[in-house]
Design a protein around this motif. Structure first.
Motif, PDB file in Angstrom:
ATOM      1  N   ARG A   1     -28.989  16.810  -5.762  1.00 38.01           N
ATOM      2  CA  ARG A   1     -28.518  16.043  -6.910  1.00 38.01           C
ATOM      3  C   ARG A   1     -28.020  14.648  -6.547  1.00 38.01           C
ATOM      4  O   ARG A   1     -28.147  13.717  -7.336  1.00 38.01           O
ATOM      5  CB  ARG A   1     -27.396  16.800  -7.629  1.00 38.01           C
ATOM      6  CG  ARG A   1     -27.800  18.139  -8.211  1.00 38.01           C
ATOM      7  CD  ARG A   1     -28.947  18.039  -9.204  1.00 38.01           C
ATOM      8  NE  ARG A   1     -28.639  17.255 -10.345  1.00 38.01           N
ATOM      9  CZ  ARG A   1     -28.371  17.735 -11.542  1.00 38.01           C
ATOM     10  NH1 ARG A   1     -28.410  19.010 -11.749  1.00 38.01           N
ATOM     11  NH2 ARG A   1     -28.097  16.930 -12.538  1.00 38.01           N
ATOM     12  N   LEU A   2     -27.442  14.488  -5.339  1.00 31.83           N
ATOM     13  CA  LEU A   2     -26.810  13.215  -4.986  1.00 31.83           C
ATOM     14  C   LEU A   2     -27.511  12.456  -3.869  1.00 31.83           C
ATOM     15  O   LEU A   2     -27.274  11.267  -3.707  1.00 31.83           O
ATOM     16  CB  LEU A   2     -25.356  13.463  -4.545  1.00 31.83           C
ATOM     17  CG  LEU A   2     -24.435  14.099  -5.563  1.00 31.83           C
ATOM     18  CD1 LEU A   2     -23.104  14.452  -4.922  1.00 31.83           C
ATOM     19  CD2 LEU A   2     -24.229  13.179  -6.739  1.00 31.83           C
ATOM     20  N   GLY A   3     -28.312  13.123  -3.066  1.00 28.77           N
ATOM     21  CA  GLY A   3     -28.891  12.489  -1.893  1.00 28.77           C
ATOM     22  C   GLY A   3     -27.907  12.564  -0.734  1.00 28.77           C
ATOM     23  O   GLY A   3     -26.794  13.065  -0.872  1.00 28.77           O
TER      24      GLY A   3
ATOM     25  N   THR B   1     -20.279  11.673  -0.026  1.00 30.81           N
ATOM     26  CA  THR B   1     -21.466  12.333   0.493  1.00 30.81           C
ATOM     27  C   THR B   1     -21.639  13.679  -0.188  1.00 30.81           C
ATOM     28  O   THR B   1     -20.707  14.219  -0.787  1.00 30.81           O
ATOM     29  CB  THR B   1     -21.358  12.554   2.017  1.00 30.81           C
ATOM     30  OG1 THR B   1     -20.289  13.466   2.269  1.00 30.81           O
ATOM     31  CG2 THR B   1     -21.131  11.253   2.752  1.00 30.81           C
ATOM     32  N   ALA B   2     -22.844  14.206  -0.103  1.00 30.75           N
ATOM     33  CA  ALA B   2     -23.116  15.517  -0.680  1.00 30.75           C
ATOM     34  C   ALA B   2     -22.235  16.574  -0.021  1.00 30.75           C
ATOM     35  O   ALA B   2     -21.800  17.531  -0.672  1.00 30.75           O
ATOM     36  CB  ALA B   2     -24.590  15.861  -0.511  1.00 30.75           C
ATOM     37  N   GLU B   3     -21.944  16.391   1.258  1.00 37.04           N
ATOM     38  CA  GLU B   3     -21.078  17.332   1.959  1.00 37.04           C
ATOM     39  C   GLU B   3     -19.656  17.286   1.403  1.00 37.04           C
ATOM     40  O   GLU B   3     -18.988  18.310   1.307  1.00 37.04           O
ATOM     41  CB  GLU B   3     -21.079  17.058   3.470  1.00 37.04           C
ATOM     42  CG  GLU B   3     -22.379  17.425   4.159  1.00 37.04           C
ATOM     43  CD  GLU B   3     -23.478  16.376   4.007  1.00 37.04           C
ATOM     44  OE1 GLU B   3     -23.213  15.261   3.501  1.00 37.04           O
ATOM     45  OE2 GLU B   3     -24.618  16.681   4.369  1.00 37.04           O
ATOM     46  N   ASP B   4     -19.187  16.079   1.026  1.00 38.11           N
ATOM     47  CA  ASP B   4     -17.863  15.958   0.413  1.00 38.11           C
ATOM     48  C   ASP B   4     -17.807  16.723  -0.902  1.00 38.11           C
ATOM     49  O   ASP B   4     -16.849  17.443  -1.183  1.00 38.11           O
ATOM     50  CB  ASP B   4     -17.517  14.489   0.142  1.00 38.11           C
ATOM     51  CG  ASP B   4     -17.333  13.667   1.414  1.00 38.11           C
ATOM     52  OD1 ASP B   4     -17.050  14.272   2.469  1.00 38.11           O
ATOM     53  OD2 ASP B   4     -17.483  12.438   1.334  1.00 38.11           O
TER      54      ASP B   4
ATOM     55  N   ALA C   1     -19.783  19.152  -1.809  1.00 38.20           N
ATOM     56  CA  ALA C   1     -19.908  20.580  -1.512  1.00 38.20           C
ATOM     57  C   ALA C   1     -18.554  21.159  -1.099  1.00 38.20           C
ATOM     58  O   ALA C   1     -18.205  22.282  -1.483  1.00 38.20           O
ATOM     59  CB  ALA C   1     -20.948  20.806  -0.423  1.00 38.20           C
ATOM     60  N   GLN C   2     -17.808  20.391  -0.340  1.00 36.07           N
ATOM     61  CA  GLN C   2     -16.476  20.855   0.061  1.00 36.07           C
ATOM     62  C   GLN C   2     -15.576  21.002  -1.166  1.00 36.07           C
ATOM     63  O   GLN C   2     -14.817  21.971  -1.279  1.00 36.07           O
ATOM     64  CB  GLN C   2     -15.866  19.883   1.069  1.00 36.07           C
ATOM     65  CG  GLN C   2     -14.570  20.362   1.665  1.00 36.07           C
ATOM     66  CD  GLN C   2     -14.740  21.607   2.520  1.00 36.07           C
ATOM     67  OE1 GLN C   2     -15.799  21.860   3.069  1.00 36.07           O
ATOM     68  NE2 GLN C   2     -13.706  22.400   2.608  1.00 36.07           N
ATOM     69  N   GLU C   3     -15.638  20.052  -2.094  1.00 33.22           N
ATOM     70  CA  GLU C   3     -14.859  20.152  -3.320  1.00 33.22           C
ATOM     71  C   GLU C   3     -15.266  21.381  -4.127  1.00 33.22           C
ATOM     72  O   GLU C   3     -14.421  22.042  -4.723  1.00 33.22           O
ATOM     73  CB  GLU C   3     -15.041  18.889  -4.166  1.00 33.22           C
ATOM     74  CG  GLU C   3     -14.350  17.677  -3.607  1.00 33.22           C
ATOM     75  CD  GLU C   3     -14.530  16.452  -4.506  1.00 33.22           C
ATOM     76  OE1 GLU C   3     -14.715  16.629  -5.725  1.00 33.22           O
ATOM     77  OE2 GLU C   3     -14.487  15.336  -3.970  1.00 33.22           O
ATOM     78  N   VAL C   4     -16.559  21.677  -4.142  1.00 35.29           N
ATOM     79  CA  VAL C   4     -17.044  22.861  -4.854  1.00 35.29           C
ATOM     80  C   VAL C   4     -16.470  24.120  -4.218  1.00 35.29           C
ATOM     81  O   VAL C   4     -15.995  25.024  -4.915  1.00 35.29           O
ATOM     82  CB  VAL C   4     -18.590  22.912  -4.862  1.00 35.29           C
ATOM     83  CG1 VAL C   4     -19.092  24.238  -5.403  1.00 35.29           C
ATOM     84  CG2 VAL C   4     -19.154  21.758  -5.672  1.00 35.29           C
ATOM     85  N   CYS C   5     -16.484  24.190  -2.895  1.00 33.65           N
ATOM     86  CA  CYS C   5     -15.947  25.373  -2.210  1.00 33.65           C
ATOM     87  C   CYS C   5     -14.458  25.548  -2.499  1.00 33.65           C
ATOM     88  O   CYS C   5     -13.991  26.675  -2.729  1.00 33.65           O
ATOM     89  CB  CYS C   5     -16.204  25.281  -0.708  1.00 33.65           C
ATOM     90  SG  CYS C   5     -17.938  25.515  -0.271  1.00 33.65           S
TER      91      CYS C   5
END
Length: 190
Positions: free
Chosen positions: A38-40, A48-51, A53-57
């Motif tokens: 979704r974000l690249g 970043t997408a990893e950031d 993803a961390q917020e989602v977790c």
């Protein structure tokens, strides 16, 4: 794709620390792939997408005690949270157009200049315009199947459909996308 077993999810909802760790370990790769799709890699607004993803977790961890298995798969619960966090990141980026740095660099910036960035942004905008002409379910299935790499059965679990129905909707979405892209290309050539 390794999805959390329903028994593991039930134990995590009950507060078992080992089960919570197991659930988060299993959903993180799924969430990272979704965020990347979704974000690249760089994302929007520097996030970043990893950031994301961390917020989602973290959000899943906080919402876990409220999860109830009422015929809704756990992955759909996670996917809903992920979709909202990605939307939040996009909204935040649209409000903040700054690109601050701590110190002025001594050397030239090796990252792509304005032209490649503008071309990539133009391509992204054109693709978004094409995708915007599809129904929402078609867009979601294309993103989950093609960008995230989920199987039809996994997408079906997330969206509450059968794998066969997902494949059928994907075929229809791609057919419609080809038609829309052809119409757009014909209008540009004229």
């Amino acid at each position: 794709m390794d999805t959390p077993h329903p028994d593991l999810v039930r134990r995590a909802v009950a507060g078992d620390p080992a089960a919570v760790a197991g659930v988060l370990t299993q959903i993180r790769p799924i969430v990272v792939r979704y965020s990347l799709a979704r974000l690249g890699h760089v994302g929007v607004g520097g996030a970043t997408a990893e950031d994301v993803a961390q917020e989602v977790c973290v959000a899943v961890l906080r919402a876990l005690p409220r999860f109830t298995d009422q015929g809704r798969p756990f992955l759909a619960f996670v996917y809903g949270i992920a979709a909202r966090k990605v939307a939040d990141a996009c909204r935040t980026a649209s409000r903040d157009r700054t690109d601050s740095v701590a110190d002025v660099p001594d050397t030239a910036d090796p990252t792509p200049g304005p032209e490649p960035l503008a071309l990539a942004a133009d391509l992204g905008a054109r693709l978004n315009e094409l995708l915007a002409q599809l129904p929402a379910i078609h867009r979601e299935i294309l993103v989950l199947r093609l960008a995230v790499g989920m199987t039809a059965d996994e997408v079906g679990t997330v969206l509450g459909m059968t794998g066969g129905a997902v494949r059928l909707v994907q075929h229809r979405a791609l057919t419609r996308l080809r038609a829309v892209a052809g119409d757009t290309l014909a209008a540009v050539i004229r």
